[in-house]
Design a protein around this motif. Structure first.
Motif, short mmCIF file in Angstrom:
data_model
loop_
_atom_site.label_atom_id
_atom_site.label_comp_id
_atom_site.label_asym_id
_atom_site.label_seq_id
_atom_site.Cartn_x
_atom_site.Cartn_y
_atom_site.Cartn_z
N ALA A 128 -15.64 -2.75 13.49
CA ALA A 128 -14.21 -2.58 13.23
C ALA A 128 -13.81 -3.30 11.94
O ALA A 128 -13.02 -2.78 11.14
N ALA A 129 -14.35 -4.49 11.72
CA ALA A 129 -14.05 -5.24 10.50
C ALA A 129 -14.58 -4.51 9.27
O ALA A 129 -13.93 -4.47 8.22
N LYS A 130 -15.77 -3.94 9.40
CA LYS A 130 -16.37 -3.20 8.29
C LYS A 130 -15.50 -1.99 7.94
O LYS A 130 -15.27 -1.69 6.77
N GLN A 131 -15.01 -1.30 8.97
CA GLN A 131 -14.16 -0.13 8.76
C GLN A 131 -12.84 -0.55 8.10
O GLN A 131 -12.36 0.12 7.18
N ALA A 132 -12.28 -1.68 8.53
CA ALA A 132 -11.03 -2.18 7.95
C ALA A 132 -11.23 -2.54 6.48
O ALA A 132 -10.37 -2.26 5.64
N ARG A 133 -12.37 -3.18 6.16
CA ARG A 133 -12.65 -3.51 4.76
C ARG A 133 -12.79 -2.26 3.92
O ARG A 133 -12.34 -2.20 2.78
N LYS A 134 -13.42 -1.23 4.49
CA LYS A 134 -13.62 0.02 3.77
C LYS A 134 -12.27 0.67 3.46
O LYS A 134 -12.02 1.13 2.34
N ILE A 135 -11.38 0.70 4.45
CA ILE A 135 -10.05 1.30 4.26
C ILE A 135 -9.26 0.50 3.24
O ILE A 135 -8.60 1.07 2.36
N LYS A 136 -9.32 -0.83 3.33
CA LYS A 136 -8.59 -1.68 2.38
C LYS A 136 -9.09 -1.45 0.97
O LYS A 136 -8.30 -1.41 0.02
N LYS A 137 -10.39 -1.29 0.82
CA LYS A 137 -10.96 -1.06 -0.50
C LYS A 137 -10.51 0.30 -1.06
O LYS A 137 -10.23 0.43 -2.25
N GLN A 138 -10.42 1.32 -0.19
CA GLN A 138 -9.99 2.63 -0.63
C GLN A 138 -8.52 2.62 -1.04
O GLN A 138 -8.12 3.35 -1.94
N GLN A 139 -7.72 1.80 -0.37
CA GLN A 139 -6.30 1.77 -0.65
C GLN A 139 -5.93 0.78 -1.76
O GLN A 139 -4.77 0.65 -2.12
N ALA A 140 -6.91 0.10 -2.30
CA ALA A 140 -6.66 -0.89 -3.36
C ALA A 140 -6.07 -0.19 -4.59
O ALA A 140 -6.37 0.97 -4.86
N TYR A 141 -5.28 -0.92 -5.32
CA TYR A 141 -4.65 -0.37 -6.52
C TYR A 141 -5.70 -0.08 -7.57
O TYR A 141 -6.53 -0.91 -7.90
N LYS A 142 -5.64 1.14 -8.09
CA LYS A 142 -6.53 1.53 -9.17
C LYS A 142 -5.65 2.03 -10.32
O LYS A 142 -4.85 2.94 -10.14
N PRO A 143 -5.78 1.44 -11.50
CA PRO A 143 -4.95 1.89 -12.63
C PRO A 143 -5.30 3.33 -13.01
O PRO A 143 -6.44 3.77 -12.85
N ASP A 144 -4.31 4.01 -13.49
CA ASP A 144 -4.49 5.41 -13.88
C ASP A 144 -5.36 5.48 -15.13
O ASP A 144 -4.99 4.95 -16.19
#
Length: 90
Positions: free
Chosen positions: A57-73
């Motif tokens: 569950a922690a691994k999945q949460a880290r994965k989701i957080k990483k995907q939702q991280a701010y990425k500059p255009d």
């Protein structure tokens, strides 16, 4: 990365009830009270399973957080006018 072993005090109420149910089932299956070794074996298996679930569950949460991280255009370029004051320097 090795994490500390989960204890019964750190478990939620429902997890503690599930552990007690597993111990009762093992006691009924043996037809006698469990020895300390048998009880500890049941507890160890359940805690291992629980720790694996929590790690997943922690691994999945880290994965989701990483995907939702701010990425500059990458398409836009730096705008000098946005960083300079409109009225100029005084």
């Amino acid at each position: 990365m090795s994490t500390a072993r989960l204890t019964q005090k750190e478990m939620t109420e429902s997890e503690q009830r599930e552990l007690k149910t597993l111990l009762d089932r093992a006691r009924i299956a043996h037809g006698r009270p469990l020895t300390n070794s048998e009880a500890n074996h049941v507890k160890k298996e359940y805690i291992d399973k629980l720790m694996a679930q929590r790690e997943q569950a922690a691994k999945q949460a880290r994965k989701i957080k990483k995907q939702q991280a701010y990425k500059p255009d990458s398409e836009s370029t730096f705008s000098w006018s946005a960083s300079t004051p409109v009225r100029g320097r005084r």
